[in-house]
Motif scaffolding. Structure first.
Motif, PDB file in Angstrom:
ATOM      1  N   HIS A 184      53.970  43.119  28.944  1.00 23.98           N
ATOM      2  CA  HIS A 184      53.577  44.198  29.861  1.00 23.98           C
ATOM      3  C   HIS A 184      52.637  45.198  29.199  1.00 23.98           C
ATOM      4  CE1 HIS A 184      53.970  46.763  33.368  1.00 23.98           C
ATOM      5  NE2 HIS A 184      54.272  47.790  32.588  1.00 23.98           N
ATOM      6  N   ARG A 185      53.062  45.707  28.060  1.00 27.92           N
ATOM      7  CA  ARG A 185      52.275  46.772  27.439  1.00 27.92           C
ATOM      8  C   ARG A 185      51.013  46.275  26.761  1.00 27.92           C
ATOM      9  NH1 ARG A 185      57.301  50.037  24.559  1.00 27.92           N
ATOM     10  NH2 ARG A 185      57.999  51.153  26.435  1.00 27.92           N
ATOM     11  N   ALA A 186      51.042  45.044  26.258  1.00 31.77           N
ATOM     12  CA  ALA A 186      49.923  44.574  25.438  1.00 31.77           C
ATOM     13  C   ALA A 186      49.020  43.584  26.152  1.00 31.77           C
ATOM     14  CB  ALA A 186      50.463  43.947  24.146  1.00 31.77           C
ATOM     15  N   SER A 187      49.580  42.552  26.789  1.00 31.93           N
ATOM     16  CA  SER A 187      48.743  41.437  27.239  1.00 31.93           C
ATOM     17  C   SER A 187      47.788  41.831  28.361  1.00 31.93           C
ATOM     18  CB  SER A 187      49.623  40.263  27.683  1.00 31.93           C
ATOM     19  OG  SER A 187      50.398  40.609  28.817  1.00 31.93           O
ATOM     20  N   VAL A 188      48.278  42.556  29.370  1.00 29.19           N
ATOM     21  CA  VAL A 188      47.402  42.911  30.502  1.00 29.19           C
ATOM     22  C   VAL A 188      46.292  43.867  30.085  1.00 29.19           C
ATOM     23  CG1 VAL A 188      47.323  43.988  32.780  1.00 29.19           C
ATOM     24  CG2 VAL A 188      49.185  42.416  32.215  1.00 29.19           C
ATOM     25  N   PRO A 189      46.598  45.002  29.412  1.00 29.90           N
ATOM     26  CA  PRO A 189      45.483  45.850  28.941  1.00 29.90           C
ATOM     27  C   PRO A 189      44.559  45.136  27.972  1.00 29.90           C
ATOM     28  CG  PRO A 189      47.563  47.071  28.896  1.00 29.90           C
ATOM     29  CD  PRO A 189      47.910  45.645  29.150  1.00 29.90           C
ATOM     30  N   ALA A 190      45.112  44.266  27.102  1.00 28.08           N
ATOM     31  CA  ALA A 190      44.261  43.540  26.160  1.00 28.08           C
ATOM     32  C   ALA A 190      43.324  42.587  26.887  1.00 28.08           C
ATOM     33  CB  ALA A 190      45.126  42.771  25.158  1.00 28.08           C
ATOM     34  N   ALA A 191      43.843  41.875  27.876  1.00 28.26           N
ATOM     35  CA  ALA A 191      42.987  40.963  28.636  1.00 28.26           C
ATOM     36  C   ALA A 191      41.887  41.731  29.362  1.00 28.26           C
ATOM     37  CB  ALA A 191      43.828  40.167  29.635  1.00 28.26           C
ATOM     38  N   PHE A 192      42.235  42.876  29.937  1.00 26.52           N
ATOM     39  CA  PHE A 192      41.227  43.701  30.601  1.00 26.52           C
ATOM     40  C   PHE A 192      40.165  44.166  29.606  1.00 26.52           C
ATOM     41  CE2 PHE A 192      40.116  48.231  31.507  1.00 26.52           C
ATOM     42  CZ  PHE A 192      39.155  47.978  32.471  1.00 26.52           C
ATOM     43  N   GLY A 193      40.603  44.635  28.445  1.00 26.93           N
ATOM     44  CA  GLY A 193      39.652  45.068  27.436  1.00 26.93           C
ATOM     45  C   GLY A 193      38.754  43.952  26.958  1.00 26.93           C
ATOM     46  N   LEU A 194      39.306  42.742  26.815  1.00 25.21           N
ATOM     47  CA  LEU A 194      38.503  41.603  26.370  1.00 25.21           C
ATOM     48  C   LEU A 194      37.491  41.190  27.429  1.00 25.21           C
ATOM     49  CD1 LEU A 194      41.199  39.461  24.555  1.00 25.21           C
ATOM     50  CD2 LEU A 194      39.214  40.550  23.512  1.00 25.21           C
ATOM     51  N   VAL A 195      37.852  41.290  28.700  1.00 20.79           N
ATOM     52  CA  VAL A 195      36.895  40.976  29.768  1.00 20.79           C
ATOM     53  C   VAL A 195      35.711  41.933  29.702  1.00 20.79           C
ATOM     54  CG1 VAL A 195      36.549  40.991  32.265  1.00 20.79           C
ATOM     55  CG2 VAL A 195      38.559  39.893  31.307  1.00 20.79           C
ATOM     56  N   VAL A 196      36.015  43.221  29.514  1.00 19.06           N
ATOM     57  CA  VAL A 196      34.931  44.212  29.408  1.00 19.06           C
ATOM     58  C   VAL A 196      34.085  43.942  28.168  1.00 19.06           C
ATOM     59  CG1 VAL A 196      34.421  46.665  29.128  1.00 19.06           C
ATOM     60  CG2 VAL A 196      36.260  45.942  30.657  1.00 19.06           C
ATOM     61  N   LEU A 197      34.746  43.673  27.027  1.00 15.99           N
ATOM     62  CA  LEU A 197      34.024  43.431  25.780  1.00 15.99           C
ATOM     63  C   LEU A 197      33.178  42.159  25.864  1.00 15.99           C
ATOM     64  CD1 LEU A 197      33.601  44.352  22.824  1.00 15.99           C
ATOM     65  CD2 LEU A 197      35.538  42.884  22.204  1.00 15.99           C
ATOM     66  N   ALA A 198      33.734  41.099  26.467  1.00 20.21           N
ATOM     67  CA  ALA A 198      32.995  39.845  26.578  1.00 20.21           C
ATOM     68  C   ALA A 198      31.744  40.018  27.432  1.00 20.21           C
ATOM     69  CB  ALA A 198      33.899  38.766  27.172  1.00 20.21           C
ATOM     70  N   ASP A 199      31.855  40.803  28.491  1.00 18.10           N
ATOM     71  CA  ASP A 199      30.687  41.035  29.339  1.00 18.10           C
ATOM     72  C   ASP A 199      29.651  41.887  28.610  1.00 18.10           C
ATOM     73  OD1 ASP A 199      29.480  40.841  32.106  1.00 18.10           O
ATOM     74  OD2 ASP A 199      29.562  43.009  31.865  1.00 18.10           O
ATOM     75  N   TRP A 200      30.135  42.869  27.851  1.00 17.66           N
ATOM     76  CA  TRP A 200      29.223  43.749  27.118  1.00 17.66           C
ATOM     77  C   TRP A 200      28.470  42.973  26.038  1.00 17.66           C
ATOM     78  CZ3 TRP A 200      30.797  47.559  22.783  1.00 17.66           C
ATOM     79  CH2 TRP A 200      29.704  48.348  22.438  1.00 17.66           C
ATOM     80  N   LEU A 201      29.183  42.094  25.311  1.00 18.29           N
ATOM     81  CA  LEU A 201      28.562  41.322  24.239  1.00 18.29           C
ATOM     82  C   LEU A 201      27.903  40.044  24.744  1.00 18.29           C
ATOM     83  CD1 LEU A 201      31.271  41.629  21.433  1.00 18.29           C
ATOM     84  CD2 LEU A 201      29.211  42.987  21.763  1.00 18.29           C
ATOM     85  N   ARG A 202      27.950  39.828  26.053  1.00 16.54           N
ATOM     86  CA  ARG A 202      27.322  38.672  26.689  1.00 16.54           C
ATOM     87  C   ARG A 202      27.916  37.347  26.202  1.00 16.54           C
ATOM     88  NH1 ARG A 202      20.946  40.572  26.536  1.00 16.54           N
ATOM     89  NH2 ARG A 202      21.326  42.673  27.335  1.00 16.54           N
ATOM     90  N   VAL A 203      29.205  37.391  25.847  1.00 14.73           N
ATOM     91  CA  VAL A 203      29.898  36.156  25.522  1.00 14.73           C
ATOM     92  C   VAL A 203      30.049  35.309  26.782  1.00 14.73           C
ATOM     93  CG1 VAL A 203      32.056  35.174  24.654  1.00 14.73           C
ATOM     94  CG2 VAL A 203      31.094  37.238  23.607  1.00 14.73           C
ATOM     95  N   ARG A 204      30.410  35.935  27.861  1.00 17.66           N
ATOM     96  CA  ARG A 204      30.473  35.268  29.161  1.00 17.66           C
ATOM     97  C   ARG A 204      30.153  36.303  30.220  1.00 17.66           C
ATOM     98  NH1 ARG A 204      35.378  35.437  31.877  1.00 17.66           N
ATOM     99  NH2 ARG A 204      35.036  33.313  32.595  1.00 17.66           N
ATOM    100  N   ARG A 205      29.399  35.893  31.188  1.00 13.31           N
ATOM    101  CA  ARG A 205      28.990  36.812  32.230  1.00 13.31           C
ATOM    102  C   ARG A 205      29.994  36.785  33.367  1.00 13.31           C
ATOM    103  NH1 ARG A 205      26.067  40.446  30.274  1.00 13.31           N
ATOM    104  NH2 ARG A 205      25.469  41.004  32.379  1.00 13.31           N
ATOM    105  N   GLN A 206      30.434  37.958  33.770  1.00 10.92           N
ATOM    106  CA  GLN A 206      31.376  38.072  34.875  1.00 10.92           C
ATOM    107  C   GLN A 206      30.611  38.135  36.201  1.00 10.92           C
ATOM    108  OE1 GLN A 206      34.144  37.525  32.433  1.00 10.92           O
ATOM    109  NE2 GLN A 206      34.794  38.055  34.499  1.00 10.92           N
ATOM    110  N   PRO A 207      31.275  37.833  37.306  1.00 13.07           N
ATOM    111  CA  PRO A 207      30.636  38.040  38.603  1.00 13.07           C
ATOM    112  C   PRO A 207      30.230  39.504  38.770  1.00 13.07           C
ATOM    113  CG  PRO A 207      32.682  36.793  38.824  1.00 13.07           C
ATOM    114  CD  PRO A 207      32.623  37.274  37.411  1.00 13.07           C
ATOM    115  N   GLN A 208      29.197  39.712  39.528  1.00 13.51           N
ATOM    116  CA  GLN A 208      28.719  41.071  39.747  1.00 13.51           C
ATOM    117  C   GLN A 208      29.706  41.822  40.643  1.00 13.51           C
ATOM    118  OE1 GLN A 208      26.095  42.569  38.278  1.00 13.51           O
ATOM    119  NE2 GLN A 208      25.922  40.685  37.077  1.00 13.51           N
TER     120      GLN A 208
END
Length: 493
Positions: free
Chosen positions: A97-121
């Motif tokens: 609860h405390r770690a996995s969901v916020p971590a996944a959200f943070g990684l999605v933001v980081l991956a999009d910022w670093l262009r590791v994978r592009r998210q839908p607009q």
């Protein structure tokens, strides 16, 4: 493994030199951080935490590849530890609860910022801004109005009860799950419904088979592993509707039958919750489904009614009499009247910013008063989530908390005719999700999940995120214009 992660992060194509620097330094910082954390745990004798620490990097890779794994894990595992107060349950609670969901959200933001994978607009707008403002309001509320309470504990509760559910919303919104993702969620939903109902019924027949922390309402209510009948019923309806929607898709007869039975089983669990608010909300959901899809709902409705009748008549003698007594119970109804008047008085005294986050039990005795022939009672809980938010955070806080749901309801009406009629992303799925939120509203007028039940609160934001994900792609530029007061001030038509 850390080096491989760095190679994956560095494979994002042409980026600015600042991003290249971050890509090169991220694996080094990650390794350094893990090393320091491992040293602290070893010197502190907390060796059990080395296992999740060793899983941090593999989990990060999995979340980068498919962030919804965090959502599935949360739904599959968190119900079994949410009521486990200590020991290994607390460790799993922290990880899931405390770690996995916020971590996944943070990684999605980081991956999009670093262009590791592009998210839908995905367009974040007024609803998400209102959520951010609400979080800031609560933080300010804790700092300014709850100085007499241990603020570190207040912030921990705030993190568990509000920040993590909001992260769940933002994660689903950013990833924007499609047809295939919702089909996977349907099978997760089937597992949740079956396990919760089975455990709930075991609590009636063989309570000795269950741990003590799942037996708080044994012999009185059915709560599964979630500790509260309203949270239990809301969870069953949310996942039951997801399973039913998948069952409506053309596929094998076996899959349709199994998932339809899952929905019927969800209503069995709701019936045995013996929560009047849950019954009322579930009845409204069933009426809505029958009005929208009469041919599709008749069979699961019949299955659910038949199962409830068989269990109540043959397996648990006297259960119907108990249900009748629950319906005629005046004591709890009077308690809700007293708590409603108390909260309205608190709101009247401090309408703007309230009395402080999580302070209702601190101040409610000052505002209790006799109502008609109902005498004042001690230790009455809130019994109404929305009045509680108004009392603790003021009308501004209540408006910000409800705004996202009202906003997406308005936009859902705008795009209704543009949505497909078939498929997991369709009008039917959207209607079912709104029926679930209707049940949630009804239930929270009889109790409150805001403080004690983060699982139920997260279900609300999950459903709203799925609604937003379905509505957003079908919006047109004219659907979301500037507020009227802005256009008038600017002299625009």
């Amino acid at each position: 493994m850390i080096a491989r992660l760095g190679q994956r992060i560095g494979a994002g194509g042409t980026v600015a030199w600042g991003e290249r620097l971050l890509q090169a330094g991220l694996p080094l910082l990650l390794g350094l951080g893990l090393g320091v954390a491992a040293s602290v745990l070893i010197t502190g004798g907390r060796l059990i935490f080395l296992v999740p620490l060793a899983c941090a990097v593999p989990a990060a890779i999995v979340f980068l590849r498919y962030p919804l794994v965090a959502v599935f894990l949360w739904a599959l595992v968190f119900p079994f530890v949410v009521e486990n107060p200590a020991g290994s349950g607390r460790v799993v609670f922290t990880l899931i609860h405390r770690a996995s969901v916020p971590a996944a959200f943070g990684l999605v933001v980081l991956a999009d910022w670093l262009r590791v994978r592009r998210q839908p607009q995905v367009r974040f707008g007024r609803a998400e801004l209102a959520m951010l403002c609400f979080l800031l309001l609560v933080i300010g509320n804790i700092v300014v109005l709850t100085a007499e309470l241990p603020q570190i504990r207040q912030f921990i509760r705030f993190y568990d009860r509000l920040f993590v559910p909001f992260c769940m919303y933002w994660l689903i919104r950013l990833y924007a799950p499609g047809e295939r993702d919702l089909r996977r969620l349907a099978w997760v939903a089937a597992f949740v419904v079956v396990t919760q109902v089975v455990i709930g019924l075991i609590g009636w027949f063989r309570p000795a088979m269950l741990p003590d922390y799942w037996l708080g309402r044994a012999g009185e209510r059915t709560v599964g592993t979630l500790g509260n009948p309203a949270v239990f019923s809301t969870t069953l309806l949310f996942f039951g509707l997801i399973a039913l929607r998948y069952a409506m898709q053309p596929r094998s007869w076996l899959a349709q039958s199994l998932l339809t039975a899952v929905f019927g089983l969800a209503y069995v669990g709701v019936a045995f919750s013996f929560s009047r608010g849950s019954w009322m909300g579930a009845l409204l959901v069933l009426v809505g489904l029958l009005a929208l899809y009469p041919r599709l709902i008749r069979r699961p409705a019949f299955i659910g009614i038949a199962l409830v009748g068989i269990v109540s008549i043959l397996l648990i003698p006297g259960l119907l009499d108990y249900a009748e007594r629950r319906l005629q119970d005046q004591d709890t109804a009077q308690g809700r009247v007293l708590s409603t008047v108390t909260q309205l008085t608190m709101i009247q005294q401090r309408p703007a910013f309230g009395w402080g986050y999580d302070t209702y039990d601190l101040y409610d005795e000052l505002f209790k008063q006799r109502v008609g022939d109902i005498a004042v009672r001690q230790s009455q809980t809130s019994h109404n989530q929305f009045l509680l938010i108004g009392a603790e955070l003021g009308l501004l806080g209540l408006a910000l908390y409800l705004f996202p749901a009202l906003w997406w309801l308005r936009l859902s009406a705008r795009v209704w005719r543009r949505l497909p009629e078939r498929g997991m992303v369709s009008r039917r799925t959207l209607a079912m999700l709104w029926l679930l939120l209707l049940h949630h509203v009804v239930v929270n007028n009889f109790m409150e999940m805001f403080h004690a039940y983060p699982f139920g609160t997260t279900i609300w934001w999950m459903a709203l995120a799925l609604i937003a994900t379905m509505v957003d792609p079908y919006l047109r530029p004219g659907d979301v214009g500037a507020p009227r007061w802005v256009t008038r001030a600017a002299g625009l038509p």
